[in-house]
Motif scaffolding. Structure first.
Motif, mmCIF file in Angstrom:
data_model
loop_
_atom_site.group_PDB
_atom_site.id
_atom_site.type_symbol
_atom_site.label_atom_id
_atom_site.label_comp_id
_atom_site.label_asym_id
_atom_site.label_seq_id
_atom_site.Cartn_x
_atom_site.Cartn_y
_atom_site.Cartn_z
ATOM 1 N N PRO A 126 36.034 34.838 42.809
ATOM 2 C CA PRO A 126 36.362 33.408 42.704
ATOM 3 C C PRO A 126 37.648 33.080 43.468
ATOM 4 O O PRO A 126 38.726 32.942 42.887
ATOM 5 N N TYR A 127 37.544 32.932 44.761
ATOM 6 C CA TYR A 127 38.731 32.759 45.599
ATOM 7 C C TYR A 127 39.501 31.496 45.243
ATOM 8 O O TYR A 127 40.741 31.507 45.224
ATOM 9 N N LYS A 128 38.807 30.391 44.993
ATOM 10 C CA LYS A 128 39.500 29.136 44.721
ATOM 11 C C LYS A 128 40.322 29.229 43.449
ATOM 12 O O LYS A 128 41.502 28.834 43.416
ATOM 13 N N GLU A 129 39.737 29.770 42.388
ATOM 14 C CA GLU A 129 40.466 29.900 41.124
ATOM 15 C C GLU A 129 41.650 30.862 41.258
ATOM 16 O O GLU A 129 42.725 30.610 40.717
ATOM 17 N N ALA A 165 47.528 31.992 41.899
ATOM 18 C CA ALA A 165 48.646 32.465 42.715
ATOM 19 C C ALA A 165 49.728 31.404 42.854
ATOM 20 O O ALA A 165 50.923 31.678 42.651
ATOM 21 N N VAL A 166 49.346 30.171 43.185
ATOM 22 C CA VAL A 166 50.364 29.140 43.431
ATOM 23 C C VAL A 166 51.065 28.732 42.141
ATOM 24 O O VAL A 166 52.275 28.453 42.140
ATOM 25 N N SER A 169 43.618 34.886 34.582
ATOM 26 C CA SER A 169 43.177 35.582 35.791
ATOM 27 C C SER A 169 42.065 36.576 35.490
ATOM 28 O O SER A 169 41.236 36.867 36.361
ATOM 29 N N ILE A 170 42.024 37.109 34.280
ATOM 30 C CA ILE A 170 40.954 38.023 33.882
ATOM 31 C C ILE A 170 39.700 37.252 33.504
ATOM 32 O O ILE A 170 38.578 37.634 33.853
ATOM 33 N N GLU A 171 39.866 36.146 32.803
ATOM 34 C CA GLU A 171 38.716 35.398 32.281
ATOM 35 C C GLU A 171 37.924 34.697 33.367
ATOM 36 O O GLU A 171 36.748 34.391 33.156
ATOM 37 N N ILE A 172 38.515 34.422 34.503
ATOM 38 C CA ILE A 172 37.762 33.764 35.570
ATOM 39 C C ILE A 172 37.046 34.766 36.466
ATOM 40 O O ILE A 172 36.296 34.358 37.359
ATOM 41 N N GLY A 188 42.306 40.293 39.807
ATOM 42 C CA GLY A 188 42.942 39.138 39.183
ATOM 43 C C GLY A 188 44.359 39.427 38.741
ATOM 44 O O GLY A 188 45.279 38.630 38.980
ATOM 45 N N LEU A 189 44.575 40.590 38.096
ATOM 46 C CA LEU A 189 45.921 40.957 37.667
ATOM 47 C C LEU A 189 46.836 41.228 38.855
ATOM 48 O O LEU A 189 48.033 40.908 38.814
ATOM 49 N N SER A 190 46.290 41.815 39.912
ATOM 50 C CA SER A 190 47.124 42.092 41.083
ATOM 51 C C SER A 190 47.545 40.799 41.777
ATOM 52 O O SER A 190 48.636 40.723 42.356
ATOM 53 N N ILE A 191 46.700 39.773 41.711
ATOM 54 C CA ILE A 191 47.073 38.476 42.276
ATOM 55 C C ILE A 191 48.275 37.912 41.533
ATOM 56 O O ILE A 191 49.230 37.392 42.138
#
Length: 409
Positions: A40-43, A48-49, A160-163, A172-175
């Motif tokens: 899920p790149y958008k999420e 990240a932002v 980040s994990i749930e998406i 997700g966690l690394s992001i």
């Protein structure tokens, strides 16, 4: 449309089914993950932002903290500046310490998205007010409220994990970790290059302008404007918390859900009795305390006059030092950490980084005898390697803790 829809695998698949409740945002995310096996790149971009916006205010004040205490005229002697700077730097983390558990509970009850939005909103308001502080008590109050009302760190990790699908949880966690590190890199740069603009850039800013009257408003305002843009982007964040009207409608997920029988079997066990988990938390607290104290003391030491054992740096030079060290950390995180962790393992990584930290910290006082390129080479090398060490701790603690939690909890 029926209230509950079911998706069945083939006849050869296990008999477990996945039930989704219409109108539940968490179920909508689970249905989307089941239909789309990609990343899920958008999420993750929004994750990240928002993480960067939350991390920027933490270390942005370190390059100008010494000068701010000096301009607030709260220290009677120059030697007392470090004492008052310590209280001001700690006020943010005192607020986080007092409110983090509360925000975690609230996020589990009303959702991740409202907490994320409120946290970013608090950055916009209180970080700007901090830049307008003309009294010491106001500066401490604003930082305290900024830390207490910014409860995003735990919910954003859960989000980040749930998406993500189970195979993308590590991504997700690394992001989150990378975005957090990026914020800690850019924050000191903004603080160092934009603080006291009338003194640093007299051709662009006059002493009578608003940035001359409030010398620390410009870096805080830049961070707040970025947070305001992120706040608008939060409109597109989907909620991930399951909101069901009754327990009969609870979602039953096949591979990545919790096992009800396991929960009933271990429901009477307290997390406080899980020693691997608690030891990881204690170690994380100790290393975080060490890393935060190091960042603040380093900035105060480098700015202090050489007659007091410092290096007589400017705020711009301190911001550059912290930024270069943080940039090295990101490079290490992306290219070096994985093979090191694979070779040493969790526990040995923590031991090695702890042992390496001791000689590095012991070498800093002797750098006052160096000048020119020798000082730059020694200081930047030590700062970069020192920034690697807490990364070993933090990155190693989460996998170990997660593994033990899955095994014992």
């Amino acid at each position: 449309m029926p209230a509950v829809s079911s998706d069945r695998m083939g006849e050869e698949a296990p008999p477990a089914t996945s039930l989704y409740v219409d109108g539940c945002p968490g179920c909508a995310i689970e249905r989307r993950k089941a239909a789309n096996k990609g990343i899920p790149y958008k999420e993750l971009f929004f994750v990240a932002v928002t993480t960067v916006a939350s991390a920027l205010p933490i270390s942005s004040l370190f390059p100008f903290l010494y000068y701010m205490i000096e301009d607030l005229h709260v220290a009677k002697k120059e030697q007392d500046i470090g004492l008052y700077a310590g209280f001001l730097g700690a006020s943010y983390f005192v607020g986080r310490f007092l409110a983090s558990l509360f925000w975690g509970v609230v996020a589990d009850r009303i959702g991740r998205k409202p907490i994320i939005i409120f946290s970013v909103f608090s950055v916009v308001i209180f970080n700007t007010l901090f830049g307008l502080s003309m009294k010491y008590w106001m500066a401490i109050t604003m930082r305290l409220l900024l830390g207490a009302l910014n409860g995003m760190l735990a919910p954003i990790k859960a989000y980040s994990i749930e998406i993500c699908r189970p195979e993308h949880h590590a991504l997700g966690l690394s992001i989150v970790s990378t975005a957090w590190g990026l914020g800690l890199v850019v924050g000191p740069s903004i603080g160092g290059y934009l603080a006291r603009p009338a003194q640093q850039y007299p051709n662009m800013f006059s002493e009578k302008s608003i940035f001359g009257r409030f010398p620390y408003l410009l870096p805080c305002l830049c961070i707040s404007l970025f947070a305001a843009v992120v706040l608008v982007s939060c409109i597109w964040l989907p909620e991930t918390l399951h909101k069901h009207k009754n327990i009969d409608n609870e979602i039953e997920m096949s591979s990545d859900s919790r096992n009800p029988q396991t929960e009933e079997e271990h429901g009477d066990k307290s997390l406080y009795k899980n020693w691997p988990l608690m030891s990881s938390i204690i170690a994380y607290c100790v290393f975080t305390l060490h890393d935060t104290a190091y960042s603040e003391i380093l900035s105060l030491w480098t700015i202090s006059d050489r007659k007091y054992g410092g290096l007589s740096f400017s705020s711009k030079e301190v911001g550059q030092l912290l930024a270069v060290a943080g940039a090295g950390l990101i490079v290490y995180q992306i290219f070096i950490y994985r093979p090191v962790h694979k070779f040493l393992g969790c526990v040995n990584s923590c031991r090695a980084s702890s042992a390496l930290t001791i000689p590095i910290l012991a070498a800093y006082p002797f750098m006052t005898h160096l000048y020119g390129y020798r000082l730059g080479l020694a200081l930047y090398s030590a700062a970069i390697v020192k920034d690697y060490c807490p990364n070993w701790h933090f990155a190693s603690a989460e996998p170990c803790c997660a593994t033990e939690s899955k095994r014992r909890c």
